[in-house]
Design an enzyme around this catalytic site. Structure first.
Site, PDB file in Angstrom:
ATOM      1  N   GLY A 130       2.979  -1.248   4.243  1.00  0.00           N
ATOM      2  CA  GLY A 130       3.103   0.108   3.934  1.00  0.00           C
ATOM      3  C   GLY A 130       4.380   0.531   3.714  1.00  0.00           C
ATOM      4  O   GLY A 130       4.933   0.687   2.682  1.00  0.00           O
ATOM      5  N   GLY A 131       5.147   0.993   4.809  1.00  0.00           N
ATOM      6  CA  GLY A 131       6.386   1.794   4.693  1.00  0.00           C
ATOM      7  C   GLY A 131       7.258   1.011   3.841  1.00  0.00           C
ATOM      8  O   GLY A 131       7.931   1.347   2.735  1.00  0.00           O
ATOM      9  N   GLU A 147      -5.417  -5.083  10.458  1.00  0.00           N
ATOM     10  CA  GLU A 147      -4.377  -3.982  10.547  1.00  0.00           C
ATOM     11  C   GLU A 147      -4.578  -3.320  11.926  1.00  0.00           C
ATOM     12  O   GLU A 147      -5.350  -2.345  12.218  1.00  0.00           O
ATOM     13  CB  GLU A 147      -4.378  -2.854   9.452  1.00  0.00           C
ATOM     14  CG  GLU A 147      -4.101  -3.524   8.124  1.00  0.00           C
ATOM     15  CD  GLU A 147      -3.445  -2.284   7.427  1.00  0.00           C
ATOM     16  OE1 GLU A 147      -2.379  -2.548   6.573  1.00  0.00           O
ATOM     17  OE2 GLU A 147      -3.889  -1.310   7.186  1.00  0.00           O
ATOM     18  N   GLU A 175      -6.762   4.657   7.967  1.00  0.00           N
ATOM     19  CA  GLU A 175      -6.687   6.181   7.782  1.00  0.00           C
ATOM     20  C   GLU A 175      -7.795   6.655   6.860  1.00  0.00           C
ATOM     21  O   GLU A 175      -7.959   7.978   7.302  1.00  0.00           O
ATOM     22  CB  GLU A 175      -5.210   6.600   6.873  1.00  0.00           C
ATOM     23  CG  GLU A 175      -3.914   6.008   7.531  1.00  0.00           C
ATOM     24  CD  GLU A 175      -2.960   5.468   6.864  1.00  0.00           C
ATOM     25  OE1 GLU A 175      -2.704   5.280   5.658  1.00  0.00           O
ATOM     26  OE2 GLU A 175      -1.823   4.730   7.592  1.00  0.00           O
ATOM     27  N   SER A 208       3.460  -2.235  10.391  1.00  0.00           N
ATOM     28  CA  SER A 208       5.050  -2.493  10.696  1.00  0.00           C
ATOM     29  C   SER A 208       5.475  -3.869  10.272  1.00  0.00           C
ATOM     30  O   SER A 208       6.338  -4.219  10.900  1.00  0.00           O
ATOM     31  CB  SER A 208       5.405  -1.875  12.006  1.00  0.00           C
ATOM     32  OG  SER A 208       4.862  -0.714  12.287  1.00  0.00           O
ATOM     33  N   GLY A 243       2.513   2.010  10.972  1.00  0.00           N
ATOM     34  CA  GLY A 243       3.530   3.113  10.891  1.00  0.00           C
ATOM     35  C   GLY A 243       4.277   3.436  12.227  1.00  0.00           C
ATOM     36  O   GLY A 243       4.961   4.477  12.170  1.00  0.00           O
ATOM     37  N   ASN A 258       0.914  -1.148   0.151  1.00  0.00           N
ATOM     38  CA  ASN A 258       0.024   0.066  -0.063  1.00  0.00           C
ATOM     39  C   ASN A 258       0.892   1.220   0.004  1.00  0.00           C
ATOM     40  O   ASN A 258       1.414   1.676   0.946  1.00  0.00           O
ATOM     41  CB  ASN A 258      -0.945   0.149   1.208  1.00  0.00           C
ATOM     42  CG  ASN A 258      -1.861   1.060   1.300  1.00  0.00           C
ATOM     43  OD1 ASN A 258      -1.631   1.979   0.492  1.00  0.00           O
ATOM     44  ND2 ASN A 258      -2.681   1.312   2.522  1.00  0.00           N
ATOM     45  N   TRP A 259       1.107   1.657  -1.331  1.00  0.00           N
ATOM     46  CA  TRP A 259       1.871   2.989  -1.401  1.00  0.00           C
ATOM     47  C   TRP A 259       1.481   4.344  -0.575  1.00  0.00           C
ATOM     48  O   TRP A 259       2.282   5.228  -0.292  1.00  0.00           O
ATOM     49  CB  TRP A 259       2.200   3.442  -2.764  1.00  0.00           C
ATOM     50  CG  TRP A 259       2.848   2.462  -3.729  1.00  0.00           C
ATOM     51  CD1 TRP A 259       3.343   1.194  -3.188  1.00  0.00           C
ATOM     52  CD2 TRP A 259       3.235   2.582  -4.770  1.00  0.00           C
ATOM     53  NE1 TRP A 259       3.989   0.459  -4.427  1.00  0.00           N
ATOM     54  CE2 TRP A 259       4.086   1.273  -5.403  1.00  0.00           C
ATOM     55  CE3 TRP A 259       3.210   3.552  -5.816  1.00  0.00           C
ATOM     56  CZ2 TRP A 259       4.524   1.036  -6.594  1.00  0.00           C
ATOM     57  CZ3 TRP A 259       3.637   3.370  -7.340  1.00  0.00           C
ATOM     58  CH2 TRP A 259       4.466   2.144  -7.532  1.00  0.00           C
ATOM     59  N   LYS A 260       0.035   4.271  -0.340  1.00  0.00           N
ATOM     60  CA  LYS A 260      -0.603   5.564   0.357  1.00  0.00           C
ATOM     61  C   LYS A 260      -0.361   6.629  -0.473  1.00  0.00           C
ATOM     62  O   LYS A 260      -0.119   6.528  -1.679  1.00  0.00           O
ATOM     63  CB  LYS A 260       0.079   5.646   1.747  1.00  0.00           C
ATOM     64  CG  LYS A 260      -0.399   4.246   2.701  1.00  0.00           C
ATOM     65  CD  LYS A 260      -0.022   4.273   4.084  1.00  0.00           C
ATOM     66  CE  LYS A 260      -0.200   3.194   4.796  1.00  0.00           C
ATOM     67  NZ  LYS A 260      -0.048   3.301   6.280  1.00  0.00           N
ATOM     68  N   HIS A 302      -9.246   1.156   5.044  1.00  0.00           N
ATOM     69  CA  HIS A 302      -8.185   1.593   5.873  1.00  0.00           C
ATOM     70  C   HIS A 302      -8.203   2.510   6.894  1.00  0.00           C
ATOM     71  O   HIS A 302      -9.093   3.323   6.849  1.00  0.00           O
ATOM     72  CB  HIS A 302      -6.997   2.076   4.681  1.00  0.00           C
ATOM     73  CG  HIS A 302      -5.678   2.097   5.426  1.00  0.00           C
ATOM     74  ND1 HIS A 302      -5.217   2.824   6.246  1.00  0.00           N
ATOM     75  CD2 HIS A 302      -4.701   1.024   5.165  1.00  0.00           C
ATOM     76  CE1 HIS A 302      -4.167   2.375   6.620  1.00  0.00           C
ATOM     77  NE2 HIS A 302      -3.669   1.460   5.883  1.00  0.00           N
TER      78      HIS A 302
HETATM   79  P1  13P Z   1       3.090   0.029   7.669  1.00  0.00           P
HETATM   80  O1  13P Z   1       3.539  -1.023   7.113  1.00  0.00           O
HETATM   81  O2  13P Z   1       3.839   1.395   7.336  1.00  0.00           O
HETATM   82  O3  13P Z   1       2.846   0.089   9.183  1.00  0.00           O
HETATM   83  O4  13P Z   1       1.565   0.486   7.156  1.00  0.00           O
HETATM   84  C1  13P Z   1       0.681  -0.558   7.143  1.00  0.00           C
HETATM   85  C2  13P Z   1      -0.346  -0.352   6.442  1.00  0.00           C
HETATM   86  O5  13P Z   1      -1.059   0.686   6.753  1.00  0.00           O
HETATM   87  C3  13P Z   1      -0.643  -0.960   5.081  1.00  0.00           C
HETATM   88  O6  13P Z   1      -2.257  -0.497   4.713  1.00  0.00           O
END
Ligand code: 13P
Length: 253
Positions: free
Chosen positions: A236-237, A169, A99, A215, A175, A9-11, A97
């Site tokens: 994510g990251g 999640e 967010e 994470s 994050g 997930n590049w966000k 998600h």
């Molecule tokens: P991180 O891997 O950066 O914690 O993010 C997880 C995430 O929100 C994937 O959708």
């Protein structure tokens, strides 16, 4: 019998050139996916067509949008419909998600409508659920996640549910560098699977892929993916760094 998936997930990150480079670097690693394994890249909307073209000749590689609108079409300036995504060949769509729930006030009821739009247009939803820190501290995470599942997915038929992937999640792990322990992930994934089995039948519970997100990184992916009810990850990251993402994919068993 169920799919094993690593989804990135590049966000809201990367330019088109950076995204293209990232996909090319991932492909250059020459991964050989086993049967039933999939890699998904969830890019920002403007890059989906390009990502789809880059991945065209790579079986097992798919693209995902990070959202779609809850209505079919109409006067919703700035929004993107499931039908539009289908028309450009998008395979998956991340829905719910945390967010989006937090910053865009997406409720369980609105997500039920988004799920319907996705399914009506042949998109496979990656439905995100997971509890905030205070809920985990109060040890009421099972009830919290059960409600998310119930209010957004339980109106589906067992046949429709076959298209859905669930991503657990925990918000406190996104994050933050704090990962759920393998035991915490396994407990929740087993709980989610049992809820699905209770509602939709044993087969549905066995069939549904449940991904872990929060994470996840090369150093903890192997342990997380070795849990019997963890079918991969939503990353994510670490999905923004080709070497890390590839290393996580390699941990799929
Ligand atoms: P991180 O891997 O950066 O914690 O993010 C997880 C995430 O929100 C994937 O959708």
């Amino acid at each position: 019998m169920r799919k094993k998936i690593v989804a990135g997930n590049w966000k809201m990150n990367l330019t088109l050139a950076q995204g293209e480079q990232l996909i090319n670097d991932i492909l250059q690693a020459g991964l050989t996916l086993k049967e039933g394994q999939e890699v998904v890249v969830a890019t920002p909307f403007p890059y989906l067509l390009k990502a789809k073209a880059l991945l065209k000749n790579y079986p097992g590689f798919y693209v995902a949008a990070q959202n779609c609108h809850s209505e079919k079409s109409g006067a919703y300036t700035g929004e993107v419909s499931a039908e539009m995504l289908q028309s450009i060949g998008v395979d998956y769509v991340i829905l719910g998600h945390s967010e989006r729930r937090e910053y865009f006030q997406e409720s369980n009821a609105m997500l039920a409508k988004k799920i319907d739009q996705a399914l009506a247009n042949g998109l496979k939803p990656i439905f995100c659920c997971g509890e905030p820190l205070e809920v985990r501290q109060a040890e009421t995470q099972n009830a919290y996640v059960a409600k998310q599942l119930e209010e957004s997915l339980y109106h589906l038929t067992a046949e429709q549910l076959k298209q859905v992937v669930i991503a657990y999640e925990p918000i406190w792990a996104i994050g933050t560098g704090l990962t759920a322990s393998a035991a915490q992930a396994q407990d929740m994934h087993a709980f989610i699977r049992s809820q699905i089995a209770n509602k939709f039948g044993r087969e549905a519970g066995l069939h549904i892929s449940v991904l872990y997100g929060g994470s996840a990184k090369p150093g903890n992916a192997a342990e997380l993916f070795s849990c019997p009810d963890v079918d991969g990850g939503l990353i994510g990251g670490a999905s923004l760094v080709a070497a890390d993402f590839v290393s996580i994919i390699e941990k799929l068993s």
